[in-house]
Design a protein around this motif. Structure first.
Motif, PDB file in Angstrom:
ATOM      1  N   PHE A   7       0.834  -1.197   0.000  1.00 12.01           N
ATOM      2  CA  PHE A   7       0.000   0.000   0.000  1.00 12.01           C
ATOM      3  C   PHE A   7       0.869   1.246   0.000  1.00 12.01           C
ATOM      4  O   PHE A   7       0.628   2.182  -0.753  1.00 12.01           O
ATOM      5  N   HIS A   8       1.946   1.240   0.828  1.00 15.05           N
ATOM      6  CA  HIS A   8       2.848   2.397   0.896  1.00 15.05           C
ATOM      7  C   HIS A   8       3.512   2.637  -0.452  1.00 15.05           C
ATOM      8  O   HIS A   8       3.575   3.764  -0.931  1.00 15.05           O
ATOM      9  N   LYS A   9       4.001   1.570  -1.084  1.00 14.50           N
ATOM     10  CA  LYS A   9       4.676   1.711  -2.378  1.00 14.50           C
ATOM     11  C   LYS A   9       3.701   2.173  -3.449  1.00 14.50           C
ATOM     12  O   LYS A   9       4.034   3.013  -4.273  1.00 14.50           O
ATOM     13  N   ALA A  10       2.496   1.623  -3.441  1.00  7.25           N
ATOM     14  CA  ALA A  10       1.487   2.040  -4.428  1.00  7.25           C
ATOM     15  C   ALA A  10       1.141   3.507  -4.227  1.00  7.25           C
ATOM     16  O   ALA A  10       1.018   4.264  -5.190  1.00  7.25           O
ATOM     17  N   GLY A  11       0.997   3.933  -2.990  1.00  7.69           N
ATOM     18  CA  GLY A  11       0.703   5.335  -2.704  1.00  7.69           C
ATOM     19  C   GLY A  11       1.807   6.245  -3.172  1.00  7.69           C
ATOM     20  O   GLY A  11       1.566   7.304  -3.740  1.00  7.69           O
ATOM     21  N   ARG A  12       3.057   5.825  -2.946  1.00  5.54           N
ATOM     22  CA  ARG A  12       4.196   6.632  -3.383  1.00  5.54           C
ATOM     23  C   ARG A  12       4.215   6.741  -4.905  1.00  5.54           C
ATOM     24  O   ARG A  12       4.477   7.802  -5.454  1.00  5.54           O
ATOM     25  N   THR A  13       3.891   5.642  -5.600  1.00  4.87           N
ATOM     26  CA  THR A  13       3.857   5.667  -7.064  1.00  4.87           C
ATOM     27  C   THR A  13       2.792   6.636  -7.557  1.00  4.87           C
ATOM     28  O   THR A  13       3.030   7.420  -8.471  1.00  4.87           O
ATOM     29  N   VAL A  14       1.608   6.608  -6.941  1.00  8.08           N
ATOM     30  CA  VAL A  14       0.532   7.521  -7.336  1.00  8.08           C
ATOM     31  C   VAL A  14       0.948   8.964  -7.093  1.00  8.08           C
ATOM     32  O   VAL A  14       0.752   9.832  -7.943  1.00  8.08           O
ATOM     33  N   ILE A  15       1.554   9.232  -5.948  1.00  9.42           N
ATOM     34  CA  ILE A  15       1.998  10.592  -5.628  1.00  9.42           C
ATOM     35  C   ILE A  15       3.046  11.054  -6.634  1.00  9.42           C
ATOM     36  O   ILE A  15       2.992  12.178  -7.134  1.00  9.42           O
ATOM     37  N   LEU A  16       4.017  10.182  -6.957  1.00  8.78           N
ATOM     38  CA  LEU A  16       5.036  10.556  -7.944  1.00  8.78           C
ATOM     39  C   LEU A  16       4.406  10.844  -9.302  1.00  8.78           C
ATOM     40  O   LEU A  16       4.756  11.822  -9.956  1.00  8.78           O
ATOM     41  N   ARG A  17       3.448  10.027  -9.745  1.00  8.50           N
ATOM     42  CA  ARG A  17       2.806  10.258 -11.038  1.00  8.50           C
ATOM     43  C   ARG A  17       2.047  11.584 -11.030  1.00  8.50           C
ATOM     44  O   ARG A  17       2.080  12.331 -11.996  1.00  8.50           O
ATOM     45  N   LEU A  18       1.350  11.880  -9.921  1.00  8.10           N
ATOM     46  CA  LEU A  18       0.648  13.160  -9.824  1.00  8.10           C
ATOM     47  C   LEU A  18       1.632  14.322  -9.881  1.00  8.10           C
ATOM     48  O   LEU A  18       1.385  15.332 -10.537  1.00  8.10           O
ATOM     49  N   PHE A  19       2.768  14.176  -9.197  1.00  8.35           N
ATOM     50  CA  PHE A  19       3.797  15.216  -9.226  1.00  8.35           C
ATOM     51  C   PHE A  19       4.280  15.446 -10.653  1.00  8.35           C
ATOM     52  O   PHE A  19       4.411  16.580 -11.103  1.00  8.35           O
ATOM     53  N   TYR A  62      20.770  15.129 -11.080  1.00  7.95           N
ATOM     54  CA  TYR A  62      20.127  14.035 -10.351  1.00  7.95           C
ATOM     55  C   TYR A  62      19.668  12.967 -11.337  1.00  7.95           C
ATOM     56  O   TYR A  62      19.547  13.209 -12.535  1.00  7.95           O
ATOM     57  N   ALA A  63      19.391  11.781 -10.787  1.00 11.47           N
ATOM     58  CA  ALA A  63      18.819  10.692 -11.571  1.00 11.47           C
ATOM     59  C   ALA A  63      17.823   9.949 -10.701  1.00 11.47           C
ATOM     60  O   ALA A  63      17.954   9.929  -9.474  1.00 11.47           O
ATOM     61  N   TRP A  64      16.823   9.370 -11.358  1.00 11.59           N
ATOM     62  CA  TRP A  64      15.938   8.434 -10.675  1.00 11.59           C
ATOM     63  C   TRP A  64      16.472   7.053 -10.982  1.00 11.59           C
ATOM     64  O   TRP A  64      16.608   6.671 -12.143  1.00 11.59           O
ATOM     65  N   VAL A  65      16.778   6.292  -9.947  1.00 12.44           N
ATOM     66  CA  VAL A  65      17.201   4.905 -10.104  1.00 12.44           C
ATOM     67  C   VAL A  65      16.021   4.067  -9.637  1.00 12.44           C
ATOM     68  O   VAL A  65      15.682   4.074  -8.453  1.00 12.44           O
ATOM     69  N   ILE A  66      15.404   3.369 -10.573  1.00 11.80           N
ATOM     70  CA  ILE A  66      14.121   2.717 -10.339  1.00 11.80           C
ATOM     71  C   ILE A  66      14.298   1.202 -10.353  1.00 11.80           C
ATOM     72  O   ILE A  66      14.775   0.625 -11.333  1.00 11.80           O
ATOM     73  N   PHE A  67      13.885   0.577  -9.258  1.00 10.46           N
ATOM     74  CA  PHE A  67      13.847  -0.881  -9.140  1.00 10.46           C
ATOM     75  C   PHE A  67      12.377  -1.248  -8.922  1.00 10.46           C
ATOM     76  O   PHE A  67      11.897  -1.235  -7.787  1.00 10.46           O
ATOM     77  N   GLY A  68      11.647  -1.509  -9.993  1.00  9.59           N
ATOM     78  CA  GLY A  68      10.221  -1.827  -9.846  1.00  9.59           C
ATOM     79  C   GLY A  68       9.483  -0.663  -9.219  1.00  9.59           C
ATOM     80  O   GLY A  68       9.453   0.437  -9.758  1.00  9.59           O
ATOM     81  N   ALA A  69       8.896  -0.896  -8.029  1.00 12.40           N
ATOM     82  CA  ALA A  69       8.122   0.144  -7.337  1.00 12.40           C
ATOM     83  C   ALA A  69       9.000   1.019  -6.441  1.00 12.40           C
ATOM     84  O   ALA A  69       8.502   1.945  -5.814  1.00 12.40           O
ATOM     85  N   ASP A  70      10.292   0.728  -6.353  1.00 10.38           N
ATOM     86  CA  ASP A  70      11.193   1.481  -5.481  1.00 10.38           C
ATOM     87  C   ASP A  70      12.078   2.407  -6.301  1.00 10.38           C
ATOM     88  O   ASP A  70      12.718   1.973  -7.258  1.00 10.38           O
ATOM     89  N   THR A  71      12.117   3.681  -5.914  1.00  9.21           N
ATOM     90  CA  THR A  71      12.907   4.671  -6.642  1.00  9.21           C
ATOM     91  C   THR A  71      13.832   5.405  -5.684  1.00  9.21           C
ATOM     92  O   THR A  71      13.409   5.829  -4.608  1.00  9.21           O
ATOM     93  N   VAL A  72      15.079   5.557  -6.092  1.00 11.47           N
ATOM     94  CA  VAL A  72      16.047   6.375  -5.362  1.00 11.47           C
ATOM     95  C   VAL A  72      16.239   7.656  -6.166  1.00 11.47           C
ATOM     96  O   VAL A  72      16.499   7.612  -7.374  1.00 11.47           O
ATOM     97  N   GLU A 174      16.160   0.708 -13.811  1.00  7.52           N
ATOM     98  CA  GLU A 174      15.946   1.662 -14.900  1.00  7.52           C
ATOM     99  C   GLU A 174      16.465   2.983 -14.353  1.00  7.52           C
ATOM    100  O   GLU A 174      16.182   3.331 -13.206  1.00  7.52           O
ATOM    101  N   VAL A 175      17.216   3.715 -15.140  1.00  4.48           N
ATOM    102  CA  VAL A 175      17.771   4.986 -14.689  1.00  4.48           C
ATOM    103  C   VAL A 175      17.319   6.094 -15.624  1.00  4.48           C
ATOM    104  O   VAL A 175      17.434   5.973 -16.844  1.00  4.48           O
ATOM    105  N   VAL A 176      16.772   7.147 -15.024  1.00  2.00           N
ATOM    106  CA  VAL A 176      16.351   8.327 -15.773  1.00  2.00           C
ATOM    107  C   VAL A 176      17.220   9.489 -15.286  1.00  2.00           C
ATOM    108  O   VAL A 176      17.149   9.868 -14.124  1.00  2.00           O
ATOM    109  N   PHE A 177      18.056  10.019 -16.176  1.00  2.93           N
ATOM    110  CA  PHE A 177      18.949  11.100 -15.820  1.00  2.93           C
ATOM    111  C   PHE A 177      18.271  12.447 -16.038  1.00  2.93           C
ATOM    112  O   PHE A 177      17.531  12.625 -17.018  1.00  2.93           O
TER     113      PHE A 177
END
Length: 182
Positions: A7-19, A62-72, A174-177
């Motif tokens: 639930f926490h990861k799904a919520g974070r994904t929704v918040i990131l998409r809204l952002f 900065y970069a987003w380093v994405i492992f499935g539902a987890d992003t750094v 997946e990395v997004v620079f």
């Protein structure tokens, strides 16, 4: 994985998409006319449906380093000077943040923790962003932590982060620079 974590990861994904959507709207002219036509509404709807990687990216340096539902959200250390300083002199590395070290070639790497006050994990990655090694590093240790395989990238995060997320050797990122600094 527990339902609460899902639930926490799904919520974070929704918040990131809204952002991302709100950022795109603001960048493309949120101060425009209020009586928009169907073409503008359709365009905004299409933007909202686009995958995250097609929407605005991270800020410069900065970069987003994405492992499935987890992003750094990682600071990028791409120059010799930036790689040399790394995360030295920091008092903390908050969850979800870190530093991505980018090297010009793929070879066995080594890091040390001189002047680094926070316990860290380093995930060494090959040119395709596949994790080839994960090592826990202790603060202020001056011996080298050597990768067991060639790596072109190193991702430093707080110690235990990889294990907490279930990320192991062989995981694909997946990395997004962000826009590159000049």
């Amino acid at each position: 994985m527990h339902a609460r974590e899902d639930f926490h990861k799904a919520g974070r994904t929704v918040i990131l998409r809204l952002f991302y959507v709100l950022s795109a709207v603001l960048v493309t002219g949120a101060c425009g006319p209020t009586d928009e036509g169907p073409d503008a509404r359709e365009g905004r709807a299409l933007l909202a449906e686009q995958p995250v990687s097609a929407q605005p990216g991270p800020p410069a340096g900065y970069a987003w380093v994405i492992f499935g539902a987890d992003t750094v959200v990682a600071e990028v250390a791409a120059t010799a000077e930036e790689r040399s300083e790394g995360l030295m002199y920091r008092d903390e590395v908050p969850d979800g943040t870190g530093m991505l070290f980018v090297f010009p070639d793929n070879r066995v790497r080594s890091f040390w923790m001189a002047n680094t006050y926070v316990a860290l994990d380093i995930g060494y990655m090959d040119p395709s962003f596949r994790v080839v090694d994960i090592i826990a590093m202790e603060p202020l240790v001056t011996e080298s932590y050597v990768s067991r395989a060639p790596a072109m990238y190193g991702l430093e995060v707080r110690q235990g982060w990889f294990a907490d997320q279930g990320i192991e050797v062989g995981a694909q990122a997946e990395v997004v620079f962000g826009v590159q600094r000049r």
